[in-house]
Design a protein around this motif. Structure first.
Motif, PDB file in Angstrom:
ATOM      1  N   HIS A   1      27.423  46.614 -29.614  1.00  0.00           N
ATOM      2  CA  HIS A   1      28.119  46.096 -30.792  1.00  0.00           C
ATOM      3  C   HIS A   1      27.158  45.184 -31.544  1.00  0.00           C
ATOM      4  O   HIS A   1      26.403  44.423 -30.913  1.00  0.00           O
ATOM      5  CB  HIS A   1      29.373  45.306 -30.405  1.00  0.00           C
ATOM      6  CG  HIS A   1      30.425  46.117 -29.718  1.00  0.00           C
ATOM      7  ND1 HIS A   1      31.231  47.010 -30.377  1.00  0.00           N
ATOM      8  CD2 HIS A   1      30.791  46.177 -28.420  1.00  0.00           C
ATOM      9  CE1 HIS A   1      32.059  47.579 -29.514  1.00  0.00           C
ATOM     10  NE2 HIS A   1      31.800  47.090 -28.315  1.00  0.00           N
ATOM     11  N   PRO A   2      27.191  45.257 -32.895  1.00  0.00           N
ATOM     12  CA  PRO A   2      28.028  46.113 -33.746  1.00  0.00           C
ATOM     13  C   PRO A   2      27.541  47.560 -33.739  1.00  0.00           C
ATOM     14  O   PRO A   2      26.406  47.852 -33.362  1.00  0.00           O
ATOM     15  CB  PRO A   2      27.853  45.480 -35.137  1.00  0.00           C
ATOM     16  CG  PRO A   2      26.513  44.838 -35.085  1.00  0.00           C
ATOM     17  CD  PRO A   2      26.348  44.339 -33.686  1.00  0.00           C
ATOM     18  N   ASN A   3      28.415  48.452 -34.167  1.00  0.00           N
ATOM     19  CA  ASN A   3      28.070  49.869 -34.216  1.00  0.00           C
ATOM     20  C   ASN A   3      26.855  50.092 -35.104  1.00  0.00           C
ATOM     21  O   ASN A   3      26.773  49.548 -36.197  1.00  0.00           O
ATOM     22  CB  ASN A   3      29.261  50.692 -34.740  1.00  0.00           C
ATOM     23  CG  ASN A   3      30.433  50.697 -33.774  1.00  0.00           C
ATOM     24  OD1 ASN A   3      30.242  50.578 -32.572  1.00  0.00           O
ATOM     25  ND2 ASN A   3      31.646  50.835 -34.310  1.00  0.00           N
TER      26      ASN A   3
ATOM     27  N   CYS B   1      23.702  49.303 -34.378  1.00  0.00           N
ATOM     28  CA  CYS B   1      22.582  48.376 -34.200  1.00  0.00           C
ATOM     29  C   CYS B   1      21.498  49.003 -33.339  1.00  0.00           C
ATOM     30  O   CYS B   1      21.737  49.937 -32.573  1.00  0.00           O
ATOM     31  CB  CYS B   1      23.064  47.056 -33.601  1.00  0.00           C
ATOM     32  SG  CYS B   1      23.618  47.164 -31.887  1.00  0.00           S
TER      33      CYS B   1
ATOM     34  N   TRP C   1      36.738  39.752 -43.054  1.00  0.00           N
ATOM     35  CA  TRP C   1      35.829  40.529 -42.223  1.00  0.00           C
ATOM     36  C   TRP C   1      36.194  40.334 -40.763  1.00  0.00           C
ATOM     37  O   TRP C   1      36.771  39.326 -40.383  1.00  0.00           O
ATOM     38  CB  TRP C   1      34.375  40.089 -42.441  1.00  0.00           C
ATOM     39  CG  TRP C   1      33.881  40.347 -43.825  1.00  0.00           C
ATOM     40  CD1 TRP C   1      34.182  39.647 -44.956  1.00  0.00           C
ATOM     41  CD2 TRP C   1      33.015  41.395 -44.234  1.00  0.00           C
ATOM     42  NE1 TRP C   1      33.552  40.183 -46.048  1.00  0.00           N
ATOM     43  CE2 TRP C   1      32.812  41.264 -45.630  1.00  0.00           C
ATOM     44  CE3 TRP C   1      32.371  42.429 -43.577  1.00  0.00           C
ATOM     45  CZ2 TRP C   1      32.008  42.131 -46.360  1.00  0.00           C
ATOM     46  CZ3 TRP C   1      31.557  43.297 -44.292  1.00  0.00           C
ATOM     47  CH2 TRP C   1      31.389  43.144 -45.676  1.00  0.00           C
TER      48      TRP C   1
ATOM     49  N   GLY D   1      34.753  40.068 -36.791  1.00  0.00           N
ATOM     50  CA  GLY D   1      33.565  39.799 -36.010  1.00  0.00           C
ATOM     51  C   GLY D   1      33.944  39.491 -34.573  1.00  0.00           C
ATOM     52  O   GLY D   1      35.072  39.054 -34.286  1.00  0.00           O
TER      53      GLY D   1
END
Length: 247
Positions: free
Chosen positions: A62-64, A66, A169, A171
């Motif tokens: 994560h994040p997708n 990376c 957003w 996170g």
């Protein structure tokens, strides 16, 4: 127990050289070997910084999207003969990566650590300036974060306040807990553990080398067998698990 940890680290370096993926780890050990010997001779301590490790496999990241670039180990180990277990056994792992989001490039880091509660009840009389922890800390424990994460998030960190990016957003958030009791590690066992967590394929290849296998087996017997024997003692169990242990 009398042993030479620098000699063990030299054996570790030689074994790591048999695997191409751990050549950089071996190089770092050899570069610091003189300092390791000096530290151990002076006060039975060993401290290392920026020891490169193979990066973790690309799985469950994560994040997708990376990409991982590097992984490093910092450690501080201190042995006191009268304790029968390490006085300090701390290992901080940092994984570096990035996310290319088109017009924006995100610099990423992940951090985890095996830590020592230096202010445990059994040690408060010998550690200056310590205050008891509000939450129960096992003597040796696994935890997310660490000093490297504090430094990384001190500036230009997203998400953080204030922030001028409009909208809502999502996170990933990280809290300090849980602090999970772990078996203490010396630097040899810490390197072996980190390799096993970052890339099991590389780790299994190393363990197929007799010199690597024998080194780790010897370190486990030296450190863990006395530790397991002491777990029969209630006072030791309470010291290791911390205030949560009642039996």
């Amino acid at each position: 127990m009398v042993f030479s940890l620098p000699d063990e680290m030299e054996r570790m370096s030689a074994a790591l050289r048999r695997e191409p993926a751990t050549q950089a780890t071996a190089d770092a050990l050899d570069t610091n070997m003189g300092r390791f010997r000096s530290q151990w001779t002076k006060d039975r301590q060993m401290r290392g910084n920026q020891l490169p490790l193979p990066v973790p496999r690309n799985q469950g990241l994560h994040p997708n999207g990376c990409e991982l670039q590097a992984s490093y180990l910092d450690f501080q180990f201190e042995w006191k003969e009268e304790e029968g277990t390490p006085w300090r056994a701390e290992y901080q792992v940092r994984v570096e990566g990035y996310l290319d989001a088109g017009e924006t490039l995100f610099d990423l880091q992940d951090h985890w650590r095996l830590d020592t509660d230096m202010y445990a009840p059994s040690r408060r009389t010998t550690v200056d300036g310590g205050n008891p922890s509000k939450e129960p800390h096992p003597l040796f424990h696994f935890q997310r974060g660490g000093h490297a994460q504090d430094a990384f998030s001190a500036a230009d960190f997203l998400p953080a306040a204030p922030c001028n990016i409009a909208g809502v957003w999502r996170g990933l958030m990280q809290s300090p807990g849980p602090r999970i009791p772990v078996i203490p590690l010396d630097p040899v066992l810490a390197i072996d553990f980190c390799l096993s967590q970052n890339d099991g394929t590389i780790w299994r290849r190393l363990r197929n080398f007799p010199e690597y296998f024998d080194l780790v087996e010897s370190a486990q017997a030296r450190l863990w067998l006395p530790f397991f024997a002491q777990l029969q003692d209630q006072k030791f169990r309470r010291t290791w698990f911390g205030p949560s242990m009642l039996v």
